[in-house]
Design a protein around this motif. Structure first.
Motif, PDB file in Angstrom:
ATOM      1  N   GLN A 191       2.697   5.629  14.672  1.00 35.43           N
ATOM      2  CA  GLN A 191       1.410   6.052  14.414  1.00 35.43           C
ATOM      3  C   GLN A 191       0.745   5.913  13.082  1.00 35.43           C
ATOM      4  O   GLN A 191      -0.420   5.777  13.152  1.00 35.43           O
ATOM      5  CB  GLN A 191       1.589   7.538  14.996  1.00 35.43           C
ATOM      6  CG  GLN A 191       0.211   8.293  14.942  1.00 35.43           C
ATOM      7  CD  GLN A 191       0.244   9.633  15.498  1.00 35.43           C
ATOM      8  OE1 GLN A 191       1.228  10.093  15.940  1.00 35.43           O
ATOM      9  NE2 GLN A 191      -0.964  10.348  15.401  1.00 35.43           N
ATOM     10  N   SER A 192       1.350   6.153  11.960  1.00 29.07           N
ATOM     11  CA  SER A 192       0.705   6.216  10.747  1.00 29.07           C
ATOM     12  C   SER A 192       0.712   4.848  10.130  1.00 29.07           C
ATOM     13  O   SER A 192       0.686   4.957   8.912  1.00 29.07           O
ATOM     14  CB  SER A 192       1.786   7.263   9.847  1.00 29.07           C
ATOM     15  OG  SER A 192       2.963   6.856   9.859  1.00 29.07           O
ATOM     16  N   PHE A 193       1.219   3.897  10.779  1.00 28.03           N
ATOM     17  CA  PHE A 193       1.213   2.419  10.317  1.00 28.03           C
ATOM     18  C   PHE A 193       2.217   2.170   9.217  1.00 28.03           C
ATOM     19  O   PHE A 193       2.756   1.012   9.413  1.00 28.03           O
ATOM     20  CB  PHE A 193      -0.363   2.168   9.606  1.00 28.03           C
ATOM     21  CG  PHE A 193      -1.652   2.644  10.259  1.00 28.03           C
ATOM     22  CD1 PHE A 193      -1.737   2.461  11.880  1.00 28.03           C
ATOM     23  CD2 PHE A 193      -2.662   3.024   9.700  1.00 28.03           C
ATOM     24  CE1 PHE A 193      -2.626   2.725  12.446  1.00 28.03           C
ATOM     25  CE2 PHE A 193      -3.758   3.513  10.250  1.00 28.03           C
ATOM     26  CZ  PHE A 193      -3.754   3.395  11.740  1.00 28.03           C
ATOM     27  N   ASN A 194       2.294   2.872   8.268  1.00 26.45           N
ATOM     28  CA  ASN A 194       3.427   2.829   7.242  1.00 26.45           C
ATOM     29  C   ASN A 194       3.504   1.478   6.403  1.00 26.45           C
ATOM     30  O   ASN A 194       4.377   0.848   6.205  1.00 26.45           O
ATOM     31  CB  ASN A 194       4.829   2.739   8.047  1.00 26.45           C
ATOM     32  CG  ASN A 194       5.246   4.240   8.525  1.00 26.45           C
ATOM     33  OD1 ASN A 194       4.490   5.414   8.118  1.00 26.45           O
ATOM     34  ND2 ASN A 194       6.216   4.370   9.299  1.00 26.45           N
ATOM     35  N   LEU A 195       2.161   1.332   6.296  1.00 26.50           N
ATOM     36  CA  LEU A 195       1.640   0.028   5.319  1.00 26.50           C
ATOM     37  C   LEU A 195       1.844   0.449   3.908  1.00 26.50           C
ATOM     38  O   LEU A 195       1.678   1.498   3.343  1.00 26.50           O
ATOM     39  CB  LEU A 195       0.295  -0.644   5.591  1.00 26.50           C
ATOM     40  CG  LEU A 195       0.166  -0.991   6.946  1.00 26.50           C
ATOM     41  CD1 LEU A 195      -1.296  -1.709   7.101  1.00 26.50           C
ATOM     42  CD2 LEU A 195       1.129  -2.178   7.446  1.00 26.50           C
ATOM     43  N   ILE A 196       2.161  -0.599   3.103  1.00 24.95           N
ATOM     44  CA  ILE A 196       2.248  -0.408   1.631  1.00 24.95           C
ATOM     45  C   ILE A 196       1.035  -0.594   1.253  1.00 24.95           C
ATOM     46  O   ILE A 196       0.544  -1.695   1.108  1.00 24.95           O
ATOM     47  CB  ILE A 196       3.528  -1.146   1.001  1.00 24.95           C
ATOM     48  CG1 ILE A 196       4.554  -0.851   1.534  1.00 24.95           C
ATOM     49  CG2 ILE A 196       3.449  -0.950  -0.615  1.00 24.95           C
ATOM     50  CD1 ILE A 196       6.047  -1.832   1.183  1.00 24.95           C
ATOM     51  N   PRO A 197       0.513   0.526   0.498  1.00 23.49           N
ATOM     52  CA  PRO A 197      -1.204   0.410   0.046  1.00 23.49           C
ATOM     53  C   PRO A 197      -1.443  -0.737  -1.056  1.00 23.49           C
ATOM     54  O   PRO A 197      -2.540  -1.155  -1.243  1.00 23.49           O
ATOM     55  CB  PRO A 197      -1.484   1.908  -0.381  1.00 23.49           C
ATOM     56  CG  PRO A 197       0.011   2.691  -0.520  1.00 23.49           C
ATOM     57  CD  PRO A 197       0.731   2.001   0.206  1.00 23.49           C
ATOM     58  N   THR A 198      -0.444  -0.999  -1.778  1.00 23.09           N
ATOM     59  CA  THR A 198      -0.699  -1.905  -3.071  1.00 23.09           C
ATOM     60  C   THR A 198      -0.254  -3.198  -2.561  1.00 23.09           C
ATOM     61  O   THR A 198      -0.526  -4.193  -3.381  1.00 23.09           O
ATOM     62  CB  THR A 198       0.128  -1.584  -4.345  1.00 23.09           C
ATOM     63  OG1 THR A 198       1.650  -1.457  -3.748  1.00 23.09           O
ATOM     64  CG2 THR A 198      -0.185  -0.144  -4.810  1.00 23.09           C
ATOM     65  N   LEU A 199      -0.064  -3.459  -1.244  1.00 23.63           N
ATOM     66  CA  LEU A 199       0.121  -4.939  -0.844  1.00 23.63           C
ATOM     67  C   LEU A 199      -0.632  -5.401  -0.042  1.00 23.63           C
ATOM     68  O   LEU A 199      -1.325  -4.593   0.866  1.00 23.63           O
ATOM     69  CB  LEU A 199       1.603  -5.085  -0.154  1.00 23.63           C
ATOM     70  CG  LEU A 199       2.978  -4.555  -0.923  1.00 23.63           C
ATOM     71  CD1 LEU A 199       4.125  -4.930  -0.156  1.00 23.63           C
ATOM     72  CD2 LEU A 199       2.862  -5.498  -2.327  1.00 23.63           C
TER      73      LEU A 199
END
Length: 227
Positions: A90-98
Motif C-alpha cells: 500500500q505504501s509503495f516503499n520507494l526510496i525517495p532519493t532514487l
C-alpha cells in the motif's frame, strides 16, 4: 502451485498469545488469482506474509512448487523471494532519493545481473506500466498512482511467477484505484502470474474469480462465477 496445510501462526504479546492463523488449508493453482478479505486483525496480512516467505508459521506447511517455505534455510528462502515472488504494498516503499529507474533496478541486485542488463530490464518494466518517459523522475515528482506503477514495475522486473499485493490501491482515489486494478489484471493475464491480493475494498473483491474470507484466523474460500 501453492499448497498450505494446517498453517497456524501464534504471536506472543507479553504474557498473552494471539492466534493470527488457525489451521489454514489452501490451494492456489499456477496462474490463479485470489483476493483475501476480512476484518482488521483477522489474519489477512499474516497469510500473505506466509505465502511470500516473509514470516514462518508456528505449525503447518507452506509449499510452493513442492518446496516448504516454512522449513527452508534462510539463505534459500531469500533466494526464492528474490527470484520467484514479487511484492506490492500500500505504501509503495520507494526510496525517495532514487529515480524510478533506480528504484526498479534495486530488485535485480540480488540476482547479480550485469549493470547493462539491469538497466535494460528496468526500462522495459517501466515501459510495461506506462512510465517509459518517467524513468529519470524521483518519487516525489510523481503522483500516487505513478508511484504505485513504479512499485509494480519493481515487483515484476525480476520476472517472478508469483505476485503478492497487500492493499495496493489503499492510498489511491477511486479513479486511480480502477486504473491500477486494470493494470494489475492485465499484467496477471499477460505474464501468467499467480496473483494474490489483500484488500478491504469490496468493489475490487468482486472482480476476482476466487475470494478468500478470513476471520479470527479461519479461512473460507468461495468461487465468483461473475468475475
Amino acid at each position: 502451485m501453492y499448497h498450505l496445510r494446517g498453517v497456524t501462526k501464534t504471536y506472543r504479546r507479553g504474557k498473552a498469545s494471539v492466534q493470527a492463523l488457525d489451521g489454514v488449508d489452501l490451494t492456489i493453482e499456477d496462474g490463479g488469482r485470489l483476493v483475501i478479505q476480512g476484518p482488521t486483525g483477522g489474519g489477512k496480512s499474516t497469510l500473505l506474509q506466509m505465502l511470500g516467505g516473509l514470516d514462518r508459521p508456528t505449525a503447518g506447511q507452506v509449499e510452493l512448487d513442492g518446496t516448504d517455505l516454512a522449513t527452508l534455510p534462510e539463505a534459500r528462502l531469500t533466494r526464492v523471494r528474490s527470484e520467484s515472488i514479487g511484492f506490492v504494498f500500500q505504501s509503495f516503499n520507494l526510496i525517495p532519493t532514487l529515480t524510478a529507474q533506480e528504484n526498479v533496478e534495486t530488485a535485480l541486485v540480488p540476482l547479480k545481473l550485469k549493470a547493462k542488463d539491469r538497466r535494460e530490464r528496468a526500462a522495459e518494466a517501466l515501459g510495461s506500466v506506462g512510465l517509459g518517459e518517467r524513468r529519470g523522475h524521483l518519487p516525489g515528482e510523481m503522483s500516487g498512482g505513478q508511484q504505485q506503477r513504479v512499485a509494480i514495475a519493481r515487483a515484476l522486473v525480476k520476472r517472478p511467477k508469483v505476485l503478492l499485493a497487500d492493499e495496493p490501491t489503499g492510498n489511491l482515489d477511486e479513479s486511480m484505484r480502477d486504473e491500477i486494478m486494470d493494470l494489475l489484471e492485465g499484467l496477471w493475464k499477460e505474464h501468467g502470474l499467480t496473483f494474490v491480493m489483500v484488500t478491504h475494498d469490496s468493489a475490487i473483491a468482486k472482480r476476482a474469480p476466487r475470494l478468500a474470507t478470513i476471520r479470527k484466523g479461519r479461512l473460507t474460500v468461495t468461487e465468483n462465477a461473475s468475475a
